[in-house]
Write a protein that holds these residues in place. Structure first.
Motif, PDB file in Angstrom:
ATOM      1  N   ALA A  27       0.839  -1.208   0.000  1.00 27.09           N
ATOM      2  CA  ALA A  27       0.000   0.000   0.000  1.00 27.09           C
ATOM      3  C   ALA A  27       0.871   1.255   0.000  1.00 27.09           C
ATOM      4  CB  ALA A  27      -0.908  -0.021   1.220  1.00 27.09           C
ATOM      5  N   THR A  28       0.336   2.343  -0.570  1.00 25.05           N
ATOM      6  CA  THR A  28       1.055   3.622  -0.574  1.00 25.05           C
ATOM      7  C   THR A  28       0.747   4.390   0.706  1.00 25.05           C
ATOM      8  OG1 THR A  28       0.656   3.664  -2.945  1.00 25.05           O
ATOM      9  CG2 THR A  28       1.483   5.696  -1.976  1.00 25.05           C
ATOM     10  N   ASN A  29      -0.548   4.493   1.015  1.00 24.40           N
ATOM     11  CA  ASN A  29      -0.971   5.201   2.228  1.00 24.40           C
ATOM     12  C   ASN A  29      -2.005   4.369   2.984  1.00 24.40           C
ATOM     13  OD1 ASN A  29       0.197   8.007   2.150  1.00 24.40           O
ATOM     14  ND2 ASN A  29      -0.793   7.954   0.130  1.00 24.40           N
ATOM     15  N   ALA A  30      -1.965   4.481   4.299  1.00 22.35           N
ATOM     16  CA  ALA A  30      -3.063   3.922   5.097  1.00 22.35           C
ATOM     17  C   ALA A  30      -4.248   4.877   4.978  1.00 22.35           C
ATOM     18  CB  ALA A  30      -2.645   3.796   6.553  1.00 22.35           C
ATOM     19  N   VAL A  31      -5.447   4.335   5.153  1.00 18.52           N
ATOM     20  CA  VAL A  31      -6.663   5.162   5.073  1.00 18.52           C
ATOM     21  C   VAL A  31      -7.446   4.976   6.380  1.00 18.52           C
ATOM     22  CG1 VAL A  31      -8.753   5.616   3.722  1.00 18.52           C
ATOM     23  CG2 VAL A  31      -6.687   4.792   2.565  1.00 18.52           C
ATOM     24  N   PRO A  32      -7.162   5.802   7.383  1.00 19.63           N
ATOM     25  CA  PRO A  32      -7.763   5.571   8.705  1.00 19.63           C
ATOM     26  C   PRO A  32      -9.267   5.851   8.776  1.00 19.63           C
ATOM     27  CG  PRO A  32      -5.839   7.061   8.823  1.00 19.63           C
ATOM     28  CD  PRO A  32      -6.215   6.929   7.388  1.00 19.63           C
ATOM     29  N   GLY A  33      -9.758   6.772   7.920  1.00 22.03           N
ATOM     30  CA  GLY A  33     -11.158   7.210   8.022  1.00 22.03           C
ATOM     31  C   GLY A  33     -11.181   8.696   8.319  1.00 22.03           C
ATOM     32  N   GLU A  34     -12.316   9.331   8.031  1.00 17.93           N
ATOM     33  CA  GLU A  34     -12.380  10.788   8.244  1.00 17.93           C
ATOM     34  C   GLU A  34     -13.823  11.261   8.354  1.00 17.93           C
ATOM     35  OE1 GLU A  34     -10.589  12.305   4.587  1.00 17.93           O
ATOM     36  OE2 GLU A  34     -12.577  12.491   3.672  1.00 17.93           O
ATOM     37  N   GLY A  35     -13.970  12.469   8.848  1.00 18.83           N
ATOM     38  CA  GLY A  35     -15.297  13.078   8.868  1.00 18.83           C
ATOM     39  C   GLY A  35     -15.632  13.696  10.201  1.00 18.83           C
ATOM     40  N   ASN A  36     -16.928  13.871  10.410  1.00 19.98           N
ATOM     41  CA  ASN A  36     -17.434  14.506  11.623  1.00 19.98           C
ATOM     42  C   ASN A  36     -17.410  13.495  12.777  1.00 19.98           C
ATOM     43  OD1 ASN A  36     -18.912  15.694  13.636  1.00 19.98           O
ATOM     44  ND2 ASN A  36     -20.723  16.116  12.376  1.00 19.98           N
ATOM     45  N   ILE A  37     -16.576  13.762  13.751  1.00 21.04           N
ATOM     46  CA  ILE A  37     -16.424  12.784  14.837  1.00 21.04           C
ATOM     47  C   ILE A  37     -17.622  12.825  15.808  1.00 21.04           C
ATOM     48  CG2 ILE A  37     -13.910  12.723  14.668  1.00 21.04           C
ATOM     49  CD1 ILE A  37     -13.815  14.383  17.251  1.00 21.04           C
ATOM     50  N   ASN A  38     -18.493  13.823  15.611  1.00 19.48           N
ATOM     51  CA  ASN A  38     -19.725  13.878  16.421  1.00 19.48           C
ATOM     52  C   ASN A  38     -20.947  13.457  15.603  1.00 19.48           C
ATOM     53  OD1 ASN A  38     -18.457  14.932  18.804  1.00 19.48           O
ATOM     54  ND2 ASN A  38     -18.172  16.818  17.641  1.00 19.48           N
ATOM     55  N   ALA A  39     -20.693  12.826  14.459  1.00 17.53           N
ATOM     56  CA  ALA A  39     -21.790  12.443  13.563  1.00 17.53           C
ATOM     57  C   ALA A  39     -22.696  11.401  14.211  1.00 17.53           C
ATOM     58  CB  ALA A  39     -21.217  11.882  12.269  1.00 17.53           C
ATOM     59  N   LYS A  40     -23.992  11.465  13.835  1.00 18.68           N
ATOM     60  CA  LYS A  40     -24.917  10.426  14.289  1.00 18.68           C
ATOM     61  C   LYS A  40     -24.796   9.198  13.389  1.00 18.68           C
ATOM     62  CE  LYS A  40     -28.356  13.565  16.142  1.00 18.68           C
ATOM     63  NZ  LYS A  40     -29.728  14.088  16.011  1.00 18.68           N
ATOM     64  N   ILE A  41     -24.397   9.431  12.135  1.00 18.35           N
ATOM     65  CA  ILE A  41     -24.319   8.315  11.188  1.00 18.35           C
ATOM     66  C   ILE A  41     -22.875   8.124  10.749  1.00 18.35           C
ATOM     67  CG2 ILE A  41     -25.270   7.331   9.073  1.00 18.35           C
ATOM     68  CD1 ILE A  41     -27.382   9.445   9.029  1.00 18.35           C
ATOM     69  N   VAL A  42     -22.422   6.870  10.746  1.00 20.73           N
ATOM     70  CA  VAL A  42     -21.130   6.557  10.147  1.00 20.73           C
ATOM     71  C   VAL A  42     -21.360   5.571   8.993  1.00 20.73           C
ATOM     72  CG1 VAL A  42     -19.880   6.899  12.329  1.00 20.73           C
ATOM     73  CG2 VAL A  42     -20.506   4.613  11.643  1.00 20.73           C
ATOM     74  N   PHE A  43     -20.530   5.689   7.979  1.00 18.23           N
ATOM     75  CA  PHE A  43     -20.594   4.808   6.815  1.00 18.23           C
ATOM     76  C   PHE A  43     -19.316   3.981   6.796  1.00 18.23           C
ATOM     77  CE2 PHE A  43     -23.566   8.092   5.969  1.00 18.23           C
ATOM     78  CZ  PHE A  43     -24.564   7.492   5.220  1.00 18.23           C
ATOM     79  N   ILE A  44     -19.479   2.673   6.742  1.00 13.51           N
ATOM     80  CA  ILE A  44     -18.311   1.796   6.794  1.00 13.51           C
ATOM     81  C   ILE A  44     -18.238   0.940   5.525  1.00 13.51           C
ATOM     82  CG2 ILE A  44     -17.085   0.012   8.112  1.00 13.51           C
ATOM     83  CD1 ILE A  44     -17.411   2.672   9.666  1.00 13.51           C
ATOM     84  N   GLY A  45     -17.148   1.131   4.789  1.00 14.72           N
ATOM     85  CA  GLY A  45     -16.920   0.358   3.577  1.00 14.72           C
ATOM     86  C   GLY A  45     -15.985  -0.808   3.835  1.00 14.72           C
ATOM     87  N   GLU A  46     -15.471  -1.345   2.750  1.00 18.23           N
ATOM     88  CA  GLU A  46     -14.669  -2.572   2.831  1.00 18.23           C
ATOM     89  C   GLU A  46     -13.180  -2.245   3.035  1.00 18.23           C
ATOM     90  OE1 GLU A  46     -15.649  -5.231  -0.392  1.00 18.23           O
ATOM     91  OE2 GLU A  46     -13.554  -5.818  -0.580  1.00 18.23           O
ATOM     92  N   ALA A  47     -12.571  -1.682   2.007  1.00 18.20           N
ATOM     93  CA  ALA A  47     -11.132  -1.409   2.050  1.00 18.20           C
ATOM     94  C   ALA A  47     -10.825  -0.323   1.033  1.00 18.20           C
ATOM     95  CB  ALA A  47     -10.358  -2.682   1.705  1.00 18.20           C
ATOM     96  N   PRO A  48      -9.725   0.392   1.208  1.00 20.80           N
ATOM     97  CA  PRO A  48      -9.384   1.443   0.242  1.00 20.80           C
ATOM     98  C   PRO A  48      -9.155   0.861  -1.152  1.00 20.80           C
ATOM     99  CG  PRO A  48      -7.933   1.516   2.178  1.00 20.80           C
ATOM    100  CD  PRO A  48      -8.737   0.273   2.290  1.00 20.80           C
ATOM    101  N   GLY A  49      -9.545   1.623  -2.169  1.00 24.53           N
ATOM    102  CA  GLY A  49      -9.225   1.275  -3.552  1.00 24.53           C
ATOM    103  C   GLY A  49      -8.020   2.090  -3.998  1.00 24.53           C
TER     104      GLY A  49
END
Ligand code: URA
Length: 211
Positions: A27-49
């Motif tokens: 891999a070139t970069n790790a992809v830890p995740g991002e966004g609003n840490i106070n969000a009510k909804i989180v979206f979880i995918g499989e793995a970075p493309g």
């Protein structure tokens, strides 16, 4: 004690230097995740493309564009929600993640979700759904809220699958349109449980006073 932001920043640092499985080698970069840490909804995918691997950001390729479009249909921007993956490094040639890779990566997402404590987890695709619901079947369970431990999980098709198949696209968009109602329902249920608990607490107090 660390606050939520510090906890998530620490997890991110750990993900970026992670060498627990073979995936970090190519891999070139790790992809830890991002966004609003106070969000009510989180979206979880499989793995970075490929694009995610290049940028270190989740869902920024074609699947990500569809995700953003679907989010806008329900009145959200990507900055309003938190987006992550079960696997933090890209599998070579986008192959399916192997069971030991999923296992090694597990603590990161577990800690991220513990810190964010979302009302609703929307899983994108089969792998992400099976992470939370091991015996789940995407064609059967998509568009339904399923309890997984303390979380409410709402599986939808993976946007990449939707891009390949018009029937799945329709299903993906239909399920997405259901998200706001699902969120309200869970929040109302929580509110009702809280009210009942408050009442029970009051009763206890009255009994304590000998009434
Ligand atoms: N597909 C995923 O599952 N995750 C990404 O971040 C991008 C594409």
């Amino acid at each position: 004690m660390l606050n939520k932001e510090e906890v998530l920043a620490q997890i991110e640092r750990n993900v970026k230097i992670c060498q627990k499985c073979r995936l970090c080698k190519e891999a070139t970069n790790a992809v830890p995740g991002e966004g609003n840490i106070n969000a009510k909804i989180v979206f979880i995918g499989e793995a970075p493309g490929e694009t995610e691997d290049k940028t270190g950001r989740p869902f920024v390729g074609r699947a990500g564009q569809l995700l953003e479009k679907a989010l806008s249909k329900i009145g959200y921007k990507r900055e309003d929600v938190w987006i992550g993956n079960i696997i933090k490094h890209r599998p070579p040639q986008n192959r399916d993640p192997l069971p030991d890779e999923i296992e090694m990566c597990k603590p990161y997402l577990e800690m991220q979700l513990e810190a964010i404590n979302p009302v609703l987890i929307v899983t994108l695709g089969r792998f992400s759904m099976n992470y939370f619901i091991p015996d789940g079947k995407i064609s059967r369970d998509r568009g339904n809220v399923i309890r997984s431990g303390k979380y409410h999980v709402y599986p939808v098709y993976h946007p990449a699958a939707a891009l390949r198949n018009p029937t799945m696209m329709q299903g993906f968009l239909d399920d997405f349109m259901g998200i706001p109602k699902v969120l309200v329902k869970i929040e109302n249920e929580r509110e009702n449980i809280k009210d009942t608990t408050d009442l029970t607490d009051q009763d206890d107090g009255q009994l304590g006073l000998g009434i």
